[in-house]
Design an enzyme around this catalytic site. Structure first.
Site, short mmCIF file in Angstrom:
data_model
loop_
_atom_site.label_atom_id
_atom_site.label_comp_id
_atom_site.label_asym_id
_atom_site.label_seq_id
_atom_site.Cartn_x
_atom_site.Cartn_y
_atom_site.Cartn_z
N LYS A 124 0.69 -1.21 0.00
CA LYS A 124 -0.10 0.19 0.02
C LYS A 124 0.85 1.24 0.19
O LYS A 124 2.04 1.20 0.27
CB LYS A 124 -0.77 0.10 1.38
CG LYS A 124 -2.15 0.88 1.14
CD LYS A 124 -3.07 0.02 0.28
CE LYS A 124 -4.40 0.72 0.07
NZ LYS A 124 -5.54 -0.29 -0.42
N ASP A 164 -6.74 4.14 -4.53
CA ASP A 164 -7.40 3.85 -3.40
C ASP A 164 -8.15 5.43 -3.08
O ASP A 164 -8.56 6.12 -4.18
CB ASP A 164 -6.66 3.81 -2.17
CG ASP A 164 -7.28 3.23 -0.84
OD1 ASP A 164 -7.61 1.85 -0.85
OD2 ASP A 164 -7.65 4.06 0.07
O1 2IT Z 1 -8.11 -1.56 -1.09
C1 2IT Z 1 -7.75 -2.05 -2.33
O2 2IT Z 1 -8.22 -3.37 -2.32
C2 2IT Z 1 -7.53 -1.19 -3.39
N1 2IT Z 1 -7.54 -0.07 -3.16
C3 2IT Z 1 -7.32 -1.77 -4.61
C4 2IT Z 1 -5.87 -2.28 -4.91
C5 2IT Z 1 -5.56 -2.60 -6.21
O3 2IT Z 1 -4.38 -2.77 -6.26
O4 2IT Z 1 -6.53 -2.54 -6.99
#
Ligand code: 2IT
Length: 444
Positions: A124, A164
């Protein structure tokens, strides 16, 4: 594994990282039994290795605003675990972003991604930059400055960021443009791209759609139908929008959405042009939901959360810890049937305990909202194959993946009295996959 001791040591190493400690604690408690059934996990110190990220990059992001003033934000990428595939997870741009929040999100992402059945590790990232109220030019310059640091760390087989909160198609586009220029390559290094340069159909809708596929399965498994059920949704962003669309399509009636200013109660149902209007509200970037009430003659309740409304299904779609113990009590008193977290860690631990102790169907974010990252995984596949699938193909695969996640939760979460503890099921199933991969690959 001595959970108390491990949590204690994390608390002293990472004081004040409340969200991170909350997420770790929830997982460790629910996997304790399986863990202790596998002495080889303990021997390889899987828990101790899983709870710390592989690495964290923090960097400063200087950029120039429209007045010509220099602004400095913080940027981060937390690469948590890549035992089962390249690091994968979104970027959050929001003033609340700090290391604790990104570590909790990265940790959750490990298990969520494992559940999707696709080969993706957990990561993340993001920044305390606030895109709300910024001009297009400012957002572009920020995204370019952010990527000027991030590009060194990522790659289509290494780490694949996505959106996100605060990061949508526009931000991904600006970041992709800068990456392409720096790396001199066109690859699937980011997901959530626009269709013209490698994006996938259904990706914008995927988190909400997947959430509803999952909730529908929960209801069916318990002998209920979603038809005619009332649904309380929080938020009014991309995730809430997709959830409202699919809930309506499946025959349910969405009666609330919310913003930082309060919530909308629309007893006639939020459907059709009212759902489209959510996109318009979002585009204004003022982060308020109140104008909906004036436009459609609905009720606006200032400074409150939608969980006080009587609804059959509650779907947190905004942010972490947005549904607390008091909210849970209100929902239960009003006869809620099912709670599906479409936001990450939408419910506090106290609220989750109340749902589970009262045998209310409760689906945790890492299972219910996994459709977003699953469709990102499908975007990576399309990019690697240099082709694109139709909306129907992507949707069918998403549906199949959500069913598979549901099956895993049931397999590991069914209790002796028949109640399905989806939190335990999701944590155990996700953990076992990653733990076995780590074990097979030695101490690295
Ligand atoms: O919390 C999540 O799963 C997302 N924001 C999507 C992450 C992604 O790599 O598509």
């Amino acid at each position: 594994m001595n959970i108390d001791q491990l949590i204690h040591s994390l608390e002293s190493k990472h004081p004040g990282e409340f969200e991170y400690l909350q997420a770790v604690k929830e997982v460790l408690i629910s996997i304790e039994k399986e863990y202790n059934d596998h002495p080889e996990f303990e021997k390889a110190k899987i828990a101790e290795r899983l709870v710390e990220p592989d690495r964290i990059l923090t960097f400063k992001v200087p950029w120039v605003d429209d007045r010509g003033d220099v602004q400095v934000n913080l940027g981060y990428r937390v690469q948590f675990n890549n035992a089962i595939g390249p690091y994968k997870g979104g970027l959050r741009f929001h003033p609340s972003v700090n290391l604790s929040i990104l570590k909790f999100l990265g940790f959750e992402q490990i298990f969520k991604n494992a559940l999707t059945t696709l080969p993706m590790g957990g990561a993340k990232g993001g920044s305390d930059f606030n895109p709300k109220g910024k001009s297009d030019g400012e957002v572009m310059r920020f995204c370019q400055a952010f990527m000027l640091e991030l590009w060194k760390l990522i790659g289509p087989e290494t780490d694949v960021p996505a959106g996100d909160i605060g990061v949508g198609g526009r931000e991904i586009g600006y970041m992709y443009g800068m990456y392409r220029k720096l790396a001199r390559e066109n690859t699937g290094v980011l997901t959530g791209k626009n269709l013209e340069f490698g994006g996938s159909l259904i990706r914008p809708e995927a988190t909400g759609f997947g959430g509803l596929y999952f909730v529908n399965q929960m209801l069916q498994t318990a002998g209920h139908s979603i038809q005619g059920k009332t649904v309380a949704i929080s938020g009014f962003g991309n995730v809430a929008w997709g959830a409202a669309l699919k809930a309506t399509e499946l025959g349910a009636k969405v009666i609330t959405i919310s913003g930082p200013d309060g919530y909308i109660y629309d007893k006639n149902g939020i459907a059709g042009e009212k759902i489209d209007y959510m996109l318009e509200l979002r585009a204004t970037c003022n982060d308020v939901v109140a104008p909906y009430a004036e436009k459609f003659g609905a009720e606006f309740v200032a400074n409150s959360r939608p969980w006080e409304v009587k609804a059959d299904i509650a779907l947190p779609c905004a942010t972490q810890n947005e549904l607390n113990e008091e909210d849970a009590r209100k929902l239960i008193a009003n006869g809620v049937l099912c709670v599906g977290e479409i936001s990450n860690m939408g419910c506090t631990p106290e609220a989750i305990d109340l749902f589970i102790n009262n045998k209310i169907m409760y689906g945790p974010g890492k299972a219910v909202n996994a459709g977003g990252v699953a469709t990102s995984g499908l975007e990576m596949t399309q990019n690697a194959m240099h082709l694109s699938w139709s909306a129907a193909e992507v949707d069918a695969k998403l549906h199949q993946i959500m069913n598979e996640i549901h099956n895993q939760c049931v397999a590991y979460g069914r209790e002796t009295d028949g109640y399905i503890n989806y939190m335990k099921g999701a944590n155990v199933a996700g953990f076992l996959k990653v733990a076995k991969a780590m074990l097979a690959q030695g101490i690295v």
